[in-house]
Write a protein that holds these residues in place. Structure first.
Motif, short mmCIF file in Angstrom:
data_model
loop_
_atom_site.label_atom_id
_atom_site.label_comp_id
_atom_site.label_asym_id
_atom_site.label_seq_id
_atom_site.Cartn_x
_atom_site.Cartn_y
_atom_site.Cartn_z
N GLN A 77 0.83 -1.20 0.00
CA GLN A 77 0.00 0.00 0.00
C GLN A 77 0.87 1.26 0.00
OE1 GLN A 77 -3.19 0.23 -0.54
NE2 GLN A 77 -3.17 2.43 -0.37
N PHE A 78 1.96 1.24 0.74
CA PHE A 78 2.90 2.36 0.77
C PHE A 78 3.41 2.65 -0.64
CE2 PHE A 78 7.22 4.05 1.17
CZ PHE A 78 7.02 5.12 2.04
N SER A 138 1.35 9.58 -10.66
CA SER A 138 1.67 11.00 -10.51
C SER A 138 1.60 11.47 -9.06
CB SER A 138 0.72 11.83 -11.37
OG SER A 138 -0.62 11.63 -10.94
N ALA A 139 1.29 10.55 -8.13
CA ALA A 139 1.16 10.94 -6.72
C ALA A 139 2.45 11.51 -6.16
CB ALA A 139 0.69 9.75 -5.88
N MET A 140 3.57 10.85 -6.40
CA MET A 140 4.87 11.31 -5.88
C MET A 140 5.97 10.94 -6.87
SD MET A 140 4.85 10.50 -1.84
CE MET A 140 5.02 12.03 -0.97
N GLN A 154 16.95 10.23 -5.74
CA GLN A 154 16.24 10.53 -4.50
C GLN A 154 16.28 9.37 -3.49
OE1 GLN A 154 14.70 13.61 -3.65
NE2 GLN A 154 16.09 14.09 -5.34
N LEU A 155 16.88 8.25 -3.87
CA LEU A 155 16.91 7.09 -2.98
C LEU A 155 17.54 7.41 -1.63
CD1 LEU A 155 17.88 4.28 -5.51
CD2 LEU A 155 15.70 4.49 -4.28
N ASP A 174 10.74 9.47 2.38
CA ASP A 174 9.89 8.27 2.34
C ASP A 174 10.68 6.99 2.04
OD1 ASP A 174 7.81 9.86 3.06
OD2 ASP A 174 6.71 9.68 1.18
N TRP A 175 11.88 7.16 1.45
CA TRP A 175 12.70 5.96 1.26
C TRP A 175 13.21 5.42 2.60
CZ3 TRP A 175 12.49 2.40 -2.07
CH2 TRP A 175 12.07 2.68 -3.36
#
Length: 164
Positions: free
Chosen positions: A90-91, A98-100, A108-109, A114-115
């Motif tokens: 779900q995450f 296009s959400a993030m 960006q890792l 959020d990573w």
């Protein structure tokens, strides 16, 4: 059925459903270790070709989302473990499309907060699976072709194994 992460299930007959379940479950463990690793290690595991973030998500979809009923059937996962894996699923879904879009950029890792959450979730899952002591060994073989303008990378193969 007992799972041994150090076993080479890929050498077994995949026409036998138990062998297929064990092989795919091992690939899920490899994927969780990859997701739970630091950015540099993730890039090293996935290799020089491909989008690292996307590859991790595709592998999770392949080896968990599309396969977990098989793991439950053969006793490799229980309901509580499935629930935690579904939370990670779900995450990823909440970050898809296009959400993030920045979340899925490889640069960006190690920057996108959020990573860190995804890593923490993957490592917690390995803990509830009692596989947090398993380590991944990964080797890549690159095949080049000589061209008039120089060498060109034409293929990369990756071999992974798990050790305790």
């Amino acid at each position: 059925m007992k799972f041994d992460p150090t076993e080479s299930y890929s050498q077994r007959n995949m026409d036998i459903p138990q062998n297929l379940a064990l092989h795919k479950f091992k690939e899920l463990v490899v994927n969780l270790i990859t997701i739970g690793s630091e950015a540099g290690t993730q890039k090293s595991i996935i290799g020089p070709i491909g989008a690292v973030a996307d590859e991790m998500a595709v592998d999770f979809d392949t080896y968990f989302t599309r396969s977990y009923p098989l793991y439950v059937e053969f006793g490799l996962l229980n309901a509580a473990q499935v629930e935690k894996l579904l939370e990670l699923d779900q995450f990823f879904n909440q970050h898809s499309g296009s959400a993030m879009p920045d979340f899925w950029k490889d640069d960006q890792l190690d920057k996108h907060p959020d990573w860190a959450i995804a890593r923490s979730m993957a490592n917690a899952i390995l803990g509830i699976l009692k596989l947090d002591d398993v380590r991944l060994i990964c080797t890549h073989k690159e095949i080049f072709e000589n061209m008039p303008t120089g060498r060109r990378l034409v293929a990369v193969s990756t071999q992974t194994s798990l050790v305790r």
